[in-house]
Design a protein around this motif. Structure first.
Motif, PDB file in Angstrom:
ATOM      1  N   PHE A  81      23.328   1.599 -44.965  1.00 27.50           N
ATOM      2  CA  PHE A  81      23.991   1.731 -46.262  1.00 27.50           C
ATOM      3  C   PHE A  81      25.243   2.597 -46.145  1.00 27.50           C
ATOM      4  O   PHE A  81      26.259   2.326 -46.796  1.00 27.50           O
ATOM      5  CB  PHE A  81      23.025   2.323 -47.288  1.00 27.50           C
ATOM      6  N   ARG A  82      25.174   3.628 -45.323  1.00 26.90           N
ATOM      7  CA  ARG A  82      26.365   4.475 -45.134  1.00 26.90           C
ATOM      8  C   ARG A  82      27.493   3.702 -44.470  1.00 26.90           C
ATOM      9  O   ARG A  82      28.670   3.904 -44.789  1.00 26.90           O
ATOM     10  CB  ARG A  82      26.003   5.686 -44.281  1.00 26.90           C
ATOM     11  N   ASN A  83      27.150   2.846 -43.534  1.00 21.32           N
ATOM     12  CA  ASN A  83      28.178   2.041 -42.889  1.00 21.32           C
ATOM     13  C   ASN A  83      28.910   1.169 -43.903  1.00 21.32           C
ATOM     14  O   ASN A  83      30.124   0.959 -43.817  1.00 21.32           O
ATOM     15  CB  ASN A  83      27.574   1.172 -41.783  1.00 21.32           C
ATOM     16  N   VAL A  84      28.148   0.626 -44.858  1.00 29.05           N
ATOM     17  CA  VAL A  84      28.784  -0.149 -45.919  1.00 29.05           C
ATOM     18  C   VAL A  84      29.720   0.742 -46.720  1.00 29.05           C
ATOM     19  O   VAL A  84      30.868   0.380 -47.002  1.00 29.05           O
ATOM     20  CB  VAL A  84      27.721  -0.784 -46.847  1.00 29.05           C
ATOM     21  N   LEU A  85      29.249   1.926 -47.066  1.00 27.90           N
ATOM     22  CA  LEU A  85      30.044   2.868 -47.854  1.00 27.90           C
ATOM     23  C   LEU A  85      31.322   3.279 -47.134  1.00 27.90           C
ATOM     24  O   LEU A  85      32.408   3.303 -47.725  1.00 27.90           O
ATOM     25  CB  LEU A  85      29.199   4.105 -48.176  1.00 27.90           C
ATOM     26  N   GLU A  86      31.212   3.582 -45.837  1.00 25.81           N
ATOM     27  CA  GLU A  86      32.312   4.208 -45.116  1.00 25.81           C
ATOM     28  C   GLU A  86      33.244   3.219 -44.409  1.00 25.81           C
ATOM     29  O   GLU A  86      34.407   3.531 -44.174  1.00 25.81           O
ATOM     30  CB  GLU A  86      31.744   5.184 -44.088  1.00 25.81           C
ATOM     31  N   HIS A  87      32.721   2.023 -44.064  1.00 24.81           N
ATOM     32  CA  HIS A  87      33.512   1.140 -43.203  1.00 24.81           C
ATOM     33  C   HIS A  87      33.761  -0.259 -43.756  1.00 24.81           C
ATOM     34  O   HIS A  87      34.683  -0.928 -43.306  1.00 24.81           O
ATOM     35  CB  HIS A  87      32.832   1.004 -41.838  1.00 24.81           C
ATOM     36  N   SER A  88      32.934  -0.734 -44.696  1.00 23.89           N
ATOM     37  CA  SER A  88      33.020  -2.153 -45.074  1.00 23.89           C
ATOM     38  C   SER A  88      34.102  -2.449 -46.104  1.00 23.89           C
ATOM     39  O   SER A  88      34.499  -3.599 -46.265  1.00 23.89           O
ATOM     40  CB  SER A  88      31.673  -2.618 -45.638  1.00 23.89           C
ATOM     41  N   GLN A  89      34.539  -1.429 -46.847  1.00 21.75           N
ATOM     42  CA  GLN A  89      35.476  -1.605 -47.954  1.00 21.75           C
ATOM     43  C   GLN A  89      34.889  -2.460 -49.075  1.00 21.75           C
ATOM     44  O   GLN A  89      35.610  -3.032 -49.883  1.00 21.75           O
ATOM     45  CB  GLN A  89      36.799  -2.218 -47.460  1.00 21.75           C
ATOM     46  N   ALA A  90      33.557  -2.562 -49.121  1.00 19.25           N
ATOM     47  CA  ALA A  90      32.889  -3.318 -50.178  1.00 19.25           C
ATOM     48  C   ALA A  90      32.821  -2.497 -51.462  1.00 19.25           C
ATOM     49  O   ALA A  90      32.826  -1.269 -51.432  1.00 19.25           O
ATOM     50  CB  ALA A  90      31.477  -3.710 -49.733  1.00 19.25           C
ATOM     51  N   ASP A  91      32.732  -3.194 -52.593  1.00 23.86           N
ATOM     52  CA  ASP A  91      32.599  -2.523 -53.881  1.00 23.86           C
ATOM     53  C   ASP A  91      31.150  -2.213 -54.212  1.00 23.86           C
ATOM     54  O   ASP A  91      30.874  -1.337 -55.039  1.00 23.86           O
ATOM     55  CB  ASP A  91      33.177  -3.397 -54.998  1.00 23.86           C
ATOM     56  N   ILE A 122      30.008 -16.350 -44.165  1.00 24.05           N
ATOM     57  CA  ILE A 122      29.832 -15.331 -45.190  1.00 24.05           C
ATOM     58  C   ILE A 122      30.901 -14.265 -45.043  1.00 24.05           C
ATOM     59  O   ILE A 122      31.152 -13.762 -43.950  1.00 24.05           O
ATOM     60  CB  ILE A 122      28.425 -14.692 -45.109  1.00 24.05           C
ATOM     61  N   ALA A 123      31.562 -13.976 -46.151  1.00 26.04           N
ATOM     62  CA  ALA A 123      32.517 -12.872 -46.174  1.00 26.04           C
ATOM     63  C   ALA A 123      31.723 -11.604 -46.418  1.00 26.04           C
ATOM     64  O   ALA A 123      31.167 -11.401 -47.488  1.00 26.04           O
ATOM     65  CB  ALA A 123      33.549 -13.093 -47.275  1.00 26.04           C
ATOM     66  N   GLY A 124      31.637 -10.749 -45.419  1.00 22.46           N
ATOM     67  CA  GLY A 124      30.823  -9.560 -45.512  1.00 22.46           C
ATOM     68  C   GLY A 124      29.677  -9.635 -44.513  1.00 22.46           C
ATOM     69  O   GLY A 124      29.787 -10.268 -43.461  1.00 22.46           O
ATOM     70  N   THR A 125      28.550  -9.031 -44.857  1.00 24.63           N
ATOM     71  CA  THR A 125      27.411  -8.951 -43.947  1.00 24.63           C
ATOM     72  C   THR A 125      26.121  -9.111 -44.738  1.00 24.63           C
ATOM     73  O   THR A 125      25.994  -8.597 -45.843  1.00 24.63           O
ATOM     74  CB  THR A 125      27.385  -7.586 -43.224  1.00 24.63           C
ATOM     75  N   ALA A 126      25.156  -9.841 -44.166  1.00 25.48           N
ATOM     76  CA  ALA A 126      23.846 -10.003 -44.782  1.00 25.48           C
ATOM     77  C   ALA A 126      22.772  -9.702 -43.749  1.00 25.48           C
ATOM     78  O   ALA A 126      22.876 -10.122 -42.587  1.00 25.48           O
ATOM     79  CB  ALA A 126      23.671 -11.424 -45.325  1.00 25.48           C
ATOM     80  N   LEU A 127      21.741  -8.977 -44.164  1.00 26.80           N
ATOM     81  CA  LEU A 127      20.626  -8.618 -43.286  1.00 26.80           C
ATOM     82  C   LEU A 127      19.319  -9.055 -43.927  1.00 26.80           C
ATOM     83  O   LEU A 127      19.170  -9.005 -45.145  1.00 26.80           O
ATOM     84  CB  LEU A 127      20.568  -7.099 -43.061  1.00 26.80           C
ATOM     85  N   ARG A 128      18.370  -9.460 -43.079  1.00 33.36           N
ATOM     86  CA  ARG A 128      17.003  -9.705 -43.543  1.00 33.36           C
ATOM     87  C   ARG A 128      16.044  -8.994 -42.607  1.00 33.36           C
ATOM     88  O   ARG A 128      16.050  -9.225 -41.404  1.00 33.36           O
ATOM     89  CB  ARG A 128      16.665 -11.194 -43.572  1.00 33.36           C
ATOM     90  N   LEU A 129      15.222  -8.125 -43.181  1.00 29.74           N
ATOM     91  CA  LEU A 129      14.210  -7.397 -42.416  1.00 29.74           C
ATOM     92  C   LEU A 129      12.839  -7.875 -42.885  1.00 29.74           C
ATOM     93  O   LEU A 129      12.501  -7.735 -44.062  1.00 29.74           O
ATOM     94  CB  LEU A 129      14.318  -5.892 -42.660  1.00 29.74           C
ATOM     95  N   GLN A 130      12.069  -8.456 -42.004  1.00 25.07           N
ATOM     96  CA  GLN A 130      10.710  -8.878 -42.321  1.00 25.07           C
ATOM     97  C   GLN A 130       9.727  -8.175 -41.390  1.00 25.07           C
ATOM     98  O   GLN A 130       9.951  -8.121 -40.178  1.00 25.07           O
ATOM     99  CB  GLN A 130      10.533 -10.391 -42.192  1.00 25.07           C
ATOM    100  N   ILE A 131       8.655  -7.647 -41.973  1.00 27.97           N
ATOM    101  CA  ILE A 131       7.626  -6.971 -41.196  1.00 27.97           C
ATOM    102  C   ILE A 131       6.258  -7.487 -41.615  1.00 27.97           C
ATOM    103  O   ILE A 131       5.969  -7.601 -42.813  1.00 27.97           O
ATOM    104  CB  ILE A 131       7.679  -5.443 -41.395  1.00 27.97           C
ATOM    105  N   HIS A 132       5.421  -7.810 -40.624  1.00 29.11           N
ATOM    106  CA  HIS A 132       4.038  -8.168 -40.884  1.00 29.11           C
ATOM    107  C   HIS A 132       3.242  -6.873 -41.044  1.00 29.11           C
ATOM    108  O   HIS A 132       3.156  -6.073 -40.111  1.00 29.11           O
ATOM    109  CB  HIS A 132       3.469  -9.003 -39.738  1.00 29.11           C
ATOM    110  N   VAL A 133       2.683  -6.674 -42.224  1.00 24.97           N
ATOM    111  CA  VAL A 133       1.977  -5.433 -42.525  1.00 24.97           C
ATOM    112  C   VAL A 133       0.865  -5.122 -41.521  1.00 24.97           C
ATOM    113  O   VAL A 133       0.686  -3.963 -41.134  1.00 24.97           O
ATOM    114  CB  VAL A 133       1.443  -5.461 -43.975  1.00 24.97           C
ATOM    115  N   GLU A 185      29.785  -7.452 -49.578  1.00 25.80           N
ATOM    116  CA  GLU A 185      30.897  -8.397 -49.649  1.00 25.80           C
ATOM    117  C   GLU A 185      32.171  -7.772 -49.093  1.00 25.80           C
ATOM    118  O   GLU A 185      33.266  -7.995 -49.601  1.00 25.80           O
ATOM    119  CB  GLU A 185      31.085  -8.863 -51.095  1.00 25.80           C
ATOM    120  N   GLY A 186      32.014  -6.987 -48.037  1.00 24.95           N
ATOM    121  CA  GLY A 186      33.135  -6.263 -47.455  1.00 24.95           C
ATOM    122  C   GLY A 186      33.865  -7.048 -46.385  1.00 24.95           C
ATOM    123  O   GLY A 186      33.868  -8.277 -46.352  1.00 24.95           O
ATOM    124  N   VAL A 187      34.469  -6.308 -45.449  1.00 21.98           N
ATOM    125  CA  VAL A 187      35.339  -6.923 -44.447  1.00 21.98           C
ATOM    126  C   VAL A 187      34.560  -7.583 -43.326  1.00 21.98           C
ATOM    127  O   VAL A 187      35.123  -8.355 -42.540  1.00 21.98           O
ATOM    128  CB  VAL A 187      36.310  -5.877 -43.854  1.00 21.98           C
TER     129      VAL A 187
END
Length: 345
Positions: A165-175, A287-298, A197-199
């Motif tokens: 989340f910090r990387n998005v805040l500091e580097h992505s230029q996303a709103d 995709i303009a920006g970055t998308a992540l999916r984290l899946q974990i088997h409990v 929806e950043g760089v």
């Protein structure tokens, strides 16, 4: 029920999981110019957080890029789950709850738009650094992802998500940062998806003079290495003081944890990558920006807790190796990742 004329390009949305959302987005992009486009949700049979975030983003982008043409949704009224999650409102259709309106619980987090300027105002009103505000949000997300209130795994994922989340805040230029989560008890599976929806990763890493980045796939591989995604290089930004964030371990740790106890997906620009049980699969996206999916088997949580120390040591070893290479190539990053993803039995 609305009916579209035969002359209007129609997209029949069937599944909004990883593959379904990517396929629907690709079909939408291929539509010829027309005054009206129809999005038909009548055949929609399954939705997941990643698919909802990804496709909503694609619809927003498509509608903006094809103006003054219009987009019209039909046969959406029966999809109560998507409406409750804030999916329809998130791309501009006045139906269901707004993003973040549903309260959420330990089984789900609705589509939420965390705006950067709102975070900064909240931090200012509390007289804290905005990164501390992000840390509190990420601790809650890690609790949902691990289904635990504490412990080593929840702690590590909290740190890792904080850096993402910090990387998005500091580097992505996303709103804004978009996210959503869901736990399926019958499957023993939990998913957290994050989108900005950043760089994008390629442009964000391009300022690192020690990386040779030819394309978006190269950038993804670099970003997954410890010590790279945080731009920890001489002349880069001042390093932060915490266990992982000052070395770019966020994506490394989350991808490693999920690849062993579920799966991990990262998409940016024209490339995507899925990691699961030591197997890597490339995804063709746009995709303009970055998308992540984290899946974990409990059921895998105990094993993941036991693997954390090994993952930290391996991350430190890779980061140490990186510091001895003046310039990193894509082939070198591939070898490091493939070696690191080799699962110990």
């Amino acid at each position: 029920m609305s009916v579209a004329s035969s002359e209007e390009p129609i997209l029949h949305v069937k599944r909004l999981d990883l593959n379904g959302a990517i396929a629907a987005a690709r079909e939408l992009e291929g539509f010829p110019e027309a005054p009206l486009y129809v999005i038909d949700f009548g055949s929609l049979e399954w939705t997941e957080p990643f698919g909802l975030l990804f496709f909503a983003r694609k619809l927003r982008k498509f509608a903006d890029g094809r103006k003054p043409s219009r987009c019209r949704a039909i046969n959406f009224q029966e999809h109560a789950y998507a409406a409750h999650m804030g999916f329809f409102q998130s791309f501009g259709l006045d139906f269901g709850k707004d993003p973040g309106e549903a309260l959420g619980n330990t089984r789900y987090i609705p589509i939420t738009s965390m705006r950067i300027d709102d975070l900064e105002r909240e931090a200012a009103s509390d007289y804290v650094d905005v990164r501390d505000t992000i840390e509190a949000r990420c601790a809650s997300l890690a609790t949902v992802l691990t289904h635990s209130e504490g412990g080593a795994l929840q702690h590590t994922l909290g740190y890792s998500l904080r850096e993402i989340f910090r990387n998005v805040l500091e580097h992505s230029q996303a709103d804004a940062i978009w996210y959503a989560a869901q736990y399926w008890p019958t499957k023993g599976l939990v998913e957290l998806s994050i989108l900005d929806e950043g760089v994008g990763i390629r442009q964000s890493l391009s300022r690192n003079p020690h990386l040779s980045i030819r394309n978006d796939e190269d950038a993804l591989r670099y970003a997954l290495l410890p010590g790279v995604s945080g731009a920890a290089f001489r002349g880069g930004p001042r390093q932060r003081r915490d266990e992982w964030a000052n070395s770019g371990y966020g994506l490394f740790m989350t991808s490693q944890i999920c690849a062993r106890g579920g799966n991990f997906v990262i998409c940016s620009g024209a490339s995507g990558m899925l990691l699961e049980n030591g197997v890597e699969k490339s995804l063709a996206v746009n995709i303009a920006g970055t998308a992540l999916r984290l899946q974990i088997h409990v059921p895998e949580l105990c094993a993941l807790n036991e693997a954390l120390e090994d993952l930290r040591k391996r991350g430190a070893a890779i980061a140490g190796e990186l510091r001895h290479n003046a310039n990193l190539t894509a082939s070198m990053s591939s070898r490091m990742l493939s070696k690191d993803f080799a699962r110990k039995e």
